[in-house]
Design an enzyme around this catalytic site. Structure first.
Site, mmCIF file in Angstrom:
data_model
loop_
_atom_site.group_PDB
_atom_site.id
_atom_site.type_symbol
_atom_site.label_atom_id
_atom_site.label_comp_id
_atom_site.label_asym_id
_atom_site.label_seq_id
_atom_site.Cartn_x
_atom_site.Cartn_y
_atom_site.Cartn_z
ATOM 1 N N CYS C 211 93.039 60.784 100.355
ATOM 2 C CA CYS C 211 94.024 60.195 101.266
ATOM 3 C C CYS C 211 93.874 58.691 101.351
ATOM 4 O O CYS C 211 94.828 57.935 101.167
ATOM 5 C CB CYS C 211 93.893 60.796 102.660
ATOM 6 S SG CYS C 211 94.454 62.491 102.770
ATOM 7 N N CYS C 253 88.822 64.902 110.909
ATOM 8 C CA CYS C 253 89.397 64.806 109.566
ATOM 9 C C CYS C 253 88.879 65.937 108.690
ATOM 10 O O CYS C 253 89.651 66.590 107.971
ATOM 11 C CB CYS C 253 89.039 63.467 108.911
ATOM 12 S SG CYS C 253 90.144 62.125 109.354
#
Lengths: 151, 108, 292
Positions: C211, C253
């Protein structure tokens, strides 16, 4: 969800006031009707005109938890003529009421800013009631995003 | 949070007739009453439900607050400065607690 | 009202199903991080861009502030409006409050934090020779509390820990982040952190790099992906309407890759903190940053 004819007529009637002012926005059913009821209660049954009040809200809210919004009503605030109150509604929240601002001739300007919670993409409505009883409104659609990730 | 702390910001001195902008913030979770705890039970609503501002005892601005107002509620509004005096700010919690703050202003 | 975590959970299950059958498809919609300067209260100039340190895969490193909407950025630029500052104030209260059997407050030894803590937060995590591992602000505070104040260590993410950490780091506002990898075995912890950064985890099989390095600037659902720098932690997240600590963010996360997530202050997360702090070298400390 299959609507009966009665339900459809009821919802259409409710959506009328919101629809006649500004661009038509597809209403989330029950919520728009609830917002409509709160609005009418505030105005004493009067239909607000467009104009005089400006509602500022972001087009896309980065997070529905904290969405800044401001209202501003044009015109001087004097003892003779002033903005009494401004009602804020969110037609897609579980309850449409957000806040009601009360002003006075000492306000100088009828303008206020706060931050609200929006459960999903919806229309935010601001209705101003003047000391002479006249009512005005503005509305904005705010897109509320569900983020990707994190904590 | 600990005891809700208010903070206000407004000019210290202005000319008579000036319209000033007042900013206010108070720390408060504004528990909406919509959230559920780990067991699935609704967490009861507990919010600041009213904010008001007075000047030398007279009402200037107030706000009736619903759970749709964000945590750590922020209010910004205007006031016309006509004479020197003191602004008083009041926040009322659902549980009856009242939080206040004051600030003086010099108007020339 | 909170955007339901339950709703997020449902979407993640859907996402997992979709992603399981295809490689990571991040939306090709992207926008440039803004070309804007962060000057807090028109006074404190912040470094939100910096040349990447040597050995960094990117050329320029950017603060997460640059990826946020106009409204969110404005909240951080005004220290009165920044809700994180309420927690700085709370932290100051705690700093001055006596706690523990020794009858001391932080102030008893450290005096005025604005002087004694200035710049400190920009140089953590540091090497702790006594513990033979890196130490961050949260752990340093707990070390002080137990050793010097005879007070109990804060539990992870207790409101007081978050407020005090925010307060201490805030005294370094504007200071460029720079940590010392030459001390003790910091370099080997950096190595470990780097390995973790590039390791895919979870049902969604995502690494930090997927990401934040390969797709920063693109959108993952509606989140504008940043480079994942940590110069603003603890951060006021609009999503939580509260301060979020770095290790809470790491755990969140990793949880969102649908993996089991490490304990706060575990070896893995300390290594990751060392590495990700290094990745943001040169950016200003922004604590309390405002993010989505």
């Amino acid at each position: 969800m299959h609507l009966t004819r009665r339900q459809t007529l009821g919802l259409c009637a409710g959506a009328t006031v919101l629809a006649t002012i500004g661009p038509a926005i597809p209403a989330a059913f029950a919520d728009a009707a609830a917002a409509e009821r709160s609005l009418m209660e505030f105005t004493g049954g009067k239909t607000p005109e467009a104009g005089k009040i400006t509602l500022t809200a972001p087009e896309i809210a980065e997070n529905g938890n904290t969405v800044p919004l401001s209202i501003s009503v044009e015109g001087e605030m004097t003892e003779a003529s002033y903005v009494q109150s401004v009602l804020l509604l969110a037609d897609g929240n579980p309850n449409p009421g957000v806040a009601t601002f009360h002003f006075s001739p000492m306000s100088g300007r009828a303008s206020a800013t706060t931050r609200m919670r929006l459960a999903k993409t919806q229309t935010v409505i601001a209705v101003a009631k003047m000391s002479d009883g006249s009512v005005y409104m503005d509305k904005k659609q705010v897109k509320v995003t569900i983020g990707g990730c994190g904590g | 949070m600990a005891v809700p702390k208010p903070r206000v910001k407004l000019p210290k001195s202005v000319a008579a007739g000036d319209v000033i902008t007042i900013k206010t913030l108070i720390s408060h979770d504004m528990e909406s009453g919509q959230r559920k705890d780990k067991e699935g039970k609704l967490i009861p609503r507990k919010i600041i439900n009213k904010f008001s501002c007075e000047f030398n005892g007279k009402p200037v601005f107030s706000c009736d607050i619903e759970p749709a107002v964000s945590a750590n509620p922020y209010f910004e509004f205007d006031a016309k400065a006509m004479e020197s005096g003191t602004f008083k700010f009041t926040w009322v919690d659902d549980d009856g607690s009242i939080y206040t703050d004051e600030q003086a202003i010099e108007v020339k | 009202m909170q955007i339901g975590r339950q709703r997020v959970g449902k979407y993640l299950v859907l996402a997992a199903a979709v992603l399981a059958t295809s490689s990571l498809t991040v939306s090709t919609a992207s926008s440039e991080p803004v070309n804007d300067e962060l000057v807090i209260d028109d006074v404190v100039k912040m470094l939100t861009r910096a040349p990447a340190p040597e050995g960094h895969p990117l050329k320029e490193i950017l603060s997460g502030w640059l990826y946020r909407t106009d409204e969110t950025r404005a909240l951080e630029a005004d220290s009165f409006q920044n809700p994180g500052m309420l927690y700085v104030e709370r932290g100051e209260e705690i700093w001055n409050t006596v706690d523990g059997k020794a009858g001391k407050s932080c102030a008893s030894c450290h005096g005025n934090a604005a002087e004694t803590m200035a710049g400190i937060g920009a140089h953590y995590p540091k090497w702790d020779a006594e513990a033979q591992r890196p130490i961050n602000i949260e752990l340093q505070i707990n070390k002080c509390r137990t050793n010097n104040m005879q007070a109990e260590a804060y539990k992870f993410d207790s409101p007081d820990q978050k407020a005090l950490t925010t307060y201490v780091k805030h005294q370094s506002l504007g200071e460029p982040v720079r940590i010392d990898l030459t001390q003790g075995a910091m370099q080997s912890w950096w190595d470990k952190g780097k390995e973790l950064y590039y390791t895919r985890t979870g049902q969604l099989n995502l690494s930090c790099a997927n990401c934040h390095e390969q797709n920063n600037g693109k959108y993952i659902r509606a989140d504008h992906l940043s480079q994942g720098n940590v110069n603003g932690f603890p951060t006021y997240r609009l999503n939580d309407a509260n301060m979020v600590s770095l290790h809470a963010r790491f755990r969140g996360c990793i949880r969102d890759t649908r993996a089991e997530f490490p304990d706060a202050f575990s070896d893995d997360l300390m290594a990751l903190e060392v590495y990700t702090t290094w990745r943001g070298s040169g950016l200003s400390v922004e604590t309390p940053a405002v993010r989505q």
